[in-house]
Design a protein around this motif. Structure first.
Motif, short mmCIF file in Angstrom:
data_model
loop_
_atom_site.label_atom_id
_atom_site.label_comp_id
_atom_site.label_asym_id
_atom_site.label_seq_id
_atom_site.Cartn_x
_atom_site.Cartn_y
_atom_site.Cartn_z
N UNK A 30 0.81 -1.22 0.00
CA UNK A 30 0.00 0.00 0.00
C UNK A 30 0.84 1.26 0.00
N UNK A 31 2.06 1.18 0.50
CA UNK A 31 2.96 2.33 0.51
C UNK A 31 3.94 2.32 -0.67
N UNK A 32 3.77 1.36 -1.60
CA UNK A 32 4.67 1.28 -2.73
C UNK A 32 5.96 0.54 -2.41
N UNK A 33 6.99 0.86 -3.17
CA UNK A 33 8.31 0.26 -2.98
C UNK A 33 9.32 1.14 -3.70
N UNK A 34 10.59 0.93 -3.42
CA UNK A 34 11.67 1.70 -4.06
C UNK A 34 12.57 0.76 -4.82
N UNK A 35 12.74 1.04 -6.11
CA UNK A 35 13.77 0.41 -6.93
C UNK A 35 14.42 1.56 -7.69
N UNK A 36 15.49 2.11 -7.14
CA UNK A 36 16.02 3.38 -7.64
C UNK A 36 17.50 3.32 -7.93
N UNK A 37 17.88 4.01 -9.00
CA UNK A 37 19.28 4.09 -9.41
C UNK A 37 19.62 5.55 -9.68
N UNK A 38 20.89 5.82 -10.01
CA UNK A 38 21.32 7.19 -10.28
C UNK A 38 20.62 7.71 -11.55
N UNK A 39 20.28 8.99 -11.58
CA UNK A 39 20.47 10.00 -10.52
C UNK A 39 19.32 10.06 -9.51
N UNK A 40 18.23 9.28 -9.76
CA UNK A 40 17.06 9.34 -8.87
C UNK A 40 17.43 9.06 -7.43
N UNK A 41 18.33 8.11 -7.19
CA UNK A 41 18.63 7.68 -5.83
C UNK A 41 19.46 8.69 -5.05
N UNK A 42 19.79 9.83 -5.65
CA UNK A 42 20.37 10.92 -4.86
C UNK A 42 19.35 11.41 -3.84
N UNK A 43 18.07 11.22 -4.16
CA UNK A 43 16.97 11.48 -3.23
C UNK A 43 16.62 10.15 -2.58
N UNK A 44 16.85 10.03 -1.28
CA UNK A 44 16.76 8.72 -0.62
C UNK A 44 15.36 8.11 -0.68
N UNK A 45 14.31 8.90 -0.89
CA UNK A 45 12.95 8.37 -0.94
C UNK A 45 12.37 8.34 -2.35
N UNK A 46 13.19 8.61 -3.36
CA UNK A 46 12.70 8.53 -4.74
C UNK A 46 12.40 7.08 -5.08
#
Length: 409
Positions: free
Chosen positions: A227-243
């Motif tokens: 319900x809160x989603x999930x994170x699968x993030x790489x650069x440059x998005x992951x410079x924001x820890x909650x992206x």
């Protein structure tokens, strides 16, 4: 017409509200959206409900008439007699006559009327309420001449220390979270690579969006939801820890996978983060990973009863700074930096008090926390590792089994 009532507040910084012989506690709203109320009612009902703790120690649950039998069948929410919460007797709004003589056809209003009538019947002159109390209840209770006090610890402190049954539920939730995490990380690590360096899986680009959808299906098959989603993030998005991450994933770049699903059978949450690198792991990424892993161990060593959330965070911060990284909270950076606190309580909510962060208070035996240090930069991408741990008299108990490695082949 605007009606005025008197509502009093109690905060830690000021003297507590006196618990007189006529003082009761009240939690009310929708149990399926209010974990503190769910814990007292015993079922995740979608209709207005209330739980009253009387000065005598007896408890009263007020629920919709259609739900009374099911709720009455729930005797204790823990299964552990030594620490069980006594849930109390069950009534419906029609069991109480409101002060104006007629229950509203609106369910929320009718339940609030019944609460006020119940308190009057029990001779209660003052009631303590938590931060989640809907205004409709505060109004009807105060309109009945009962003083309403706000207690900022009600529904918070009692949820911090987990029962053995709750820890078992969290352990199971984390176990399933790790099962899905393993499949996600292996799928990334074993993908093919196209001419642009993007990861290919089953002839399709492997994207953040596809992997989140894959995780959702795996969790659904296991009775979990995202319900809160999930994170699968790489650069440059992951410079924001909650992206959450967007677009194609690439080889040689760290990919943060953060999964925090809910077990629908128990309502308790898992929360686990791993970082995976497809292909060659550069020296810089290896150094970042070693620094994060070392800081995680330093923080976990401070998870002891009587310690503080502040001490846990400062241990992590000191370790990362000793490895050459700086703190830039609230500021995205090109080079890897420290962006956030160390962790949080977890249970029926993904994020529960207290925080492992600056000013974090005293740790209690039986509390469960995530420990999740990280480094983040636009150029390199992010690096985060997260486990769930129980504070015990014998030291922290880690509920995770998965390794912390970057290579998942």
């Amino acid at each position: 017409m605007i009606h005025q009532t008197m509502i009093h507040a109690s905060r830690n910084a000021s003297p507590p509200v006196p618990h007189s012989s006529g003082s009761a506690t009240l939690l009310a709203g929708l149990p399926d959206r209010n974990p503190s109320l769910f814990r007292r009612v015993g079922l995740p009902l979608g209709d207005p409900s209330a739980c009253i703790g009387l000065p005598s120690g007896n408890k009263i649950r007020i629920v919709r008439d259609l739900e009374m039998d099911r709720v009455q069948a729930v005797g204790s929410d823990t299964g552990d007699d030594s620490v069980a919460i006594e849930l109390g007797t069950v009534f419906c709004p029609a069991d109480f006559t409101p002060i104006d003589g007629e229950l509203s056809a609106d369910r929320d209003t009718a339940t609030a009327q019944a609460v006020a009538a119940c308190l009057l019947k029990e001779g209660v002159s003052r009631v303590r309420c938590d931060r989640t109390l809907p205004m409709v209840y505060a109004y009807h209770v105060a309109a009945a001449g009962i003083e309403v006090d706000y207690d900022d610890e009600l529904g918070v402190v009692d949820r911090r220390v987990k029962t053995e049954a709750e820890i078992t539920s969290l352990r199971q939730a984390q176990h399933v979270t790790e099962q899905v995490m393993l499949q996600i990380c292996r799928r990334i690590a074993t993908a093919s690579v196209d001419d642009d360096g993007h990861l290919i899986d089953e002839a399709y680009l492997l994207t953040s969006e596809r992997l989140r959808a894959f995780a959702a299906r795996l969790f659904m098959d296991r009775g979990f939801t995202m319900s809160h989603g999930a994170i699968v993030a790489s650069a440059p998005d992951s410079a924001d820890c909650h992206h959450a991450g967007t677009g194609p994933l690439s080889t040689g770049v760290p990919i943060i996978v953060d999964l925090f699903p809910r077990d629908e059978s128990t309502r308790y949450n898992g929360d686990c983060t791993r970082t995976v690198v497809h292909g060659t792991i550069s020296e810089e990424l290896a150094r970042m990973h070693a620094a994060v892993a070392a800081s995680k161990a330093a923080g976990e060593a401070e998870l002891v009863p009587g310690g503080t959330g502040d001490a846990v965070h400062r241990a992590v911060l000191s370790s990362l700074e000793a490895s050459g990284y700086e703190s830039h909270r609230g500021e995205l950076t090109d080079e890897p930096s420290i962006q956030h606190g160390t962790g949080h309580g977890i249970g029926l909510d993904v994020h529960e008090p207290i925080l492992l962060d600056e000013g974090g208070g005293e740790l209690l035996a039986g509390e469960v926390f995530t420990v999740e240090p990280g480094l983040y930069g636009r150029r390199t991408g992010g690096m985060r590792l997260e486990d769930m741990l129980v504070v015990t008299e014998n030291g922290p108990e880690n509920l995770n089994d998965l390794p912390l490695d970057l290579d998942w082949t």
